[in-house]
Design a protein around this motif. Sequence first.
Motif, mmCIF file in Angstrom:
data_model
loop_
_atom_site.group_PDB
_atom_site.id
_atom_site.type_symbol
_atom_site.label_atom_id
_atom_site.label_comp_id
_atom_site.label_asym_id
_atom_site.label_seq_id
_atom_site.Cartn_x
_atom_site.Cartn_y
_atom_site.Cartn_z
ATOM 1 N N TRP A 95 0.861 -1.183 0.000
ATOM 2 C CA TRP A 95 0.000 0.000 0.000
ATOM 3 C C TRP A 95 0.897 1.233 0.000
ATOM 4 O O TRP A 95 1.703 1.426 0.909
ATOM 5 C CB TRP A 95 -0.926 0.015 1.205
ATOM 6 N N SER A 96 0.759 2.053 -1.030
ATOM 7 C CA SER A 96 1.579 3.256 -1.161
ATOM 8 C C SER A 96 0.782 4.475 -0.721
ATOM 9 O O SER A 96 -0.243 4.798 -1.343
ATOM 10 C CB SER A 96 2.030 3.430 -2.618
ATOM 11 N N PRO A 97 1.204 5.171 0.328
ATOM 12 C CA PRO A 97 0.507 6.391 0.733
ATOM 13 C C PRO A 97 0.502 7.446 -0.368
ATOM 14 O O PRO A 97 -0.472 8.175 -0.543
ATOM 15 C CB PRO A 97 1.307 6.867 1.949
ATOM 16 N N GLU A 98 1.583 7.513 -1.129
ATOM 17 C CA GLU A 98 1.667 8.508 -2.199
ATOM 18 C C GLU A 98 0.628 8.242 -3.275
ATOM 19 O O GLU A 98 -0.026 9.163 -3.773
ATOM 20 C CB GLU A 98 3.068 8.496 -2.805
ATOM 21 N N ALA A 99 0.439 6.956 -3.637
ATOM 22 C CA ALA A 99 -0.560 6.595 -4.642
ATOM 23 C C ALA A 99 -1.946 6.457 -4.037
ATOM 24 O O ALA A 99 -2.937 6.394 -4.758
ATOM 25 C CB ALA A 99 -0.166 5.287 -5.310
ATOM 26 N N ASP A 100 -1.998 6.393 -2.702
ATOM 27 C CA ASP A 100 -3.249 6.138 -1.988
ATOM 28 C C ASP A 100 -3.915 4.872 -2.517
ATOM 29 O O ASP A 100 -5.121 4.822 -2.763
ATOM 30 C CB ASP A 100 -4.211 7.329 -2.098
ATOM 31 N N GLY A 101 -3.082 3.848 -2.706
ATOM 32 C CA GLY A 101 -3.585 2.585 -3.215
ATOM 33 C C GLY A 101 -2.481 1.554 -3.292
ATOM 34 O O GLY A 101 -1.316 1.831 -2.982
ATOM 35 N N PRO A 102 -2.823 0.341 -3.750
ATOM 36 C CA PRO A 102 -1.833 -0.732 -3.830
ATOM 37 C C PRO A 102 -0.953 -0.608 -5.068
ATOM 38 O O PRO A 102 -1.413 -0.188 -6.131
ATOM 39 C CB PRO A 102 -2.697 -1.992 -3.892
ATOM 40 N N VAL A 103 0.316 -0.989 -4.910
ATOM 41 C CA VAL A 103 1.241 -1.016 -6.036
ATOM 42 C C VAL A 103 1.880 -2.397 -6.111
ATOM 43 O O VAL A 103 1.988 -3.103 -5.114
ATOM 44 C CB VAL A 103 2.330 0.076 -5.919
ATOM 45 N N VAL A 104 2.281 -2.772 -7.316
ATOM 46 C CA VAL A 104 3.002 -4.027 -7.547
ATOM 47 C C VAL A 104 4.486 -3.732 -7.404
ATOM 48 O O VAL A 104 4.989 -2.758 -7.980
ATOM 49 C CB VAL A 104 2.691 -4.596 -8.943
ATOM 50 N N VAL A 105 5.186 -4.572 -6.637
ATOM 51 C CA VAL A 105 6.594 -4.292 -6.378
ATOM 52 C C VAL A 105 7.460 -5.505 -6.705
ATOM 53 O O VAL A 105 7.005 -6.641 -6.706
ATOM 54 C CB VAL A 105 6.834 -3.884 -4.905
ATOM 55 N N ARG A 106 8.732 -5.205 -6.981
ATOM 56 C CA ARG A 106 9.776 -6.212 -7.144
ATOM 57 C C ARG A 106 10.878 -5.885 -6.144
ATOM 58 O O ARG A 106 11.178 -4.707 -5.910
ATOM 59 C CB ARG A 106 10.335 -6.158 -8.571
ATOM 60 N N LEU A 107 11.471 -6.911 -5.579
ATOM 61 C CA LEU A 107 12.583 -6.678 -4.666
ATOM 62 C C LEU A 107 13.888 -6.662 -5.456
ATOM 63 O O LEU A 107 14.184 -7.591 -6.203
ATOM 64 C CB LEU A 107 12.639 -7.766 -3.591
ATOM 65 N N ASP A 108 14.652 -5.592 -5.287
ATOM 66 C CA ASP A 108 15.981 -5.469 -5.878
ATOM 67 C C ASP A 108 16.970 -5.294 -4.732
ATOM 68 O O ASP A 108 17.180 -4.167 -4.249
ATOM 69 C CB ASP A 108 16.068 -4.269 -6.826
#
Length: 384
Positions: free
Chosen positions: A18-31
């Motif tokens: 959950w991204s506060p900046e987007a105010d919604g869920p984001v898909v992430v990859r771990l680097d």
Amino acid sequence: MTRAFNLPDEGLFVGRVWSPEADGPVVVRLDGADVIDITSRHLPTMQSLLEQPDVAQTAHRAQGSRLCRLEDLAANAVEEPRPGEPRLLAPCDLQAVKACGVTFVSSMLERVIEEKAKGDPRKAEGIRERCSSILGDSLRSVVPGSEKALALKAALIADGVWSQYLEVGIGMDAEVFSKAQPMSSVGSGAAVGLHPVSSWNNPEPEVVLAVSPTGVIVGATLGNDVNLRDVEGRSALLLGKAKDNNAACSIGPFIRLFDATYSLDQVRNAKLDLTVTGPDGYVLKGSSSMSEISRDPADLVAQAMGRHHQYPDGMMLFLGTLFAPTDDRDVPGEGFTHKLGDVVEIHSDDLGTLSNTVRLSTEAPEWTFGTSALMRNLARRNLI
């Protein structure tokens, strides 16, 4: 193990935050130590990533921006996350959440015991002894659906110990049920919920497969298929009430995609370690070894999805567990049951650690962000 969530140093991991900046869920990859937001119009959801022809290559090549440090995300994976900071979600979104039951011999016997005890833990030990004396280790070498299995079925019926759980344990058809609704699963750090009517329950540490809409297994993660032994034991027709409740399904921390470092063969040989730490200092340790599963994971996927049943958004499939706690926690003869405040940790060297605190489903945060909310959110962000 050098990273947050006890993740291995190698492997391709994806998830949702959950991204506060987007105010919604984001898909992430771990680097490495960074969490990269790879959300785009091409990949607005985890579902859209997992349906790609080459999921690992797509995830690896996806452009993105640094969202936060992995250790900061881990520090905020708690029941009451700090507002204004990214927080971990379950790594699935639009996928159906399905589960297989009675896929291990010892758990199959415990389901028989629940049924015979009618949900009363005080009767469990006596029934366990009787079933063990009749069955012994005879089930361990039986291939479900084989001629030997059908002959054993006939013998058990003659002995008066046949059960619907033995039917799905050694019969032709696996038990596959709906564990939770899309978008309702909780992630690592969140509260996991027990229905308040239950007084005999336990965690179920499991491997969860990520399956594409075409039935291709593309990765795996961990799950806790919370088990209400008394509710299901009273009647198998109460399975929905026993399994699908607020916060009763946890998945995570991330999906490890199949690539050169990880495949279905590692899943087939995975070992899961479970630790339950009570608020009173009680500690329970257990394990589940996938090498002892009665049905191959690929067969379970084929029984759940195919020409007979499509899942156009893909599927997350719990594979069942070897773990079935029988040690007494408080009252002699009543075995284990949860207490509110228990911390459940499920660990695999390949997949990391999934951790949740046990609460009542009526006390865990309500599920309010469903599929329609996700669609509105993505539309507002010009992602669909």
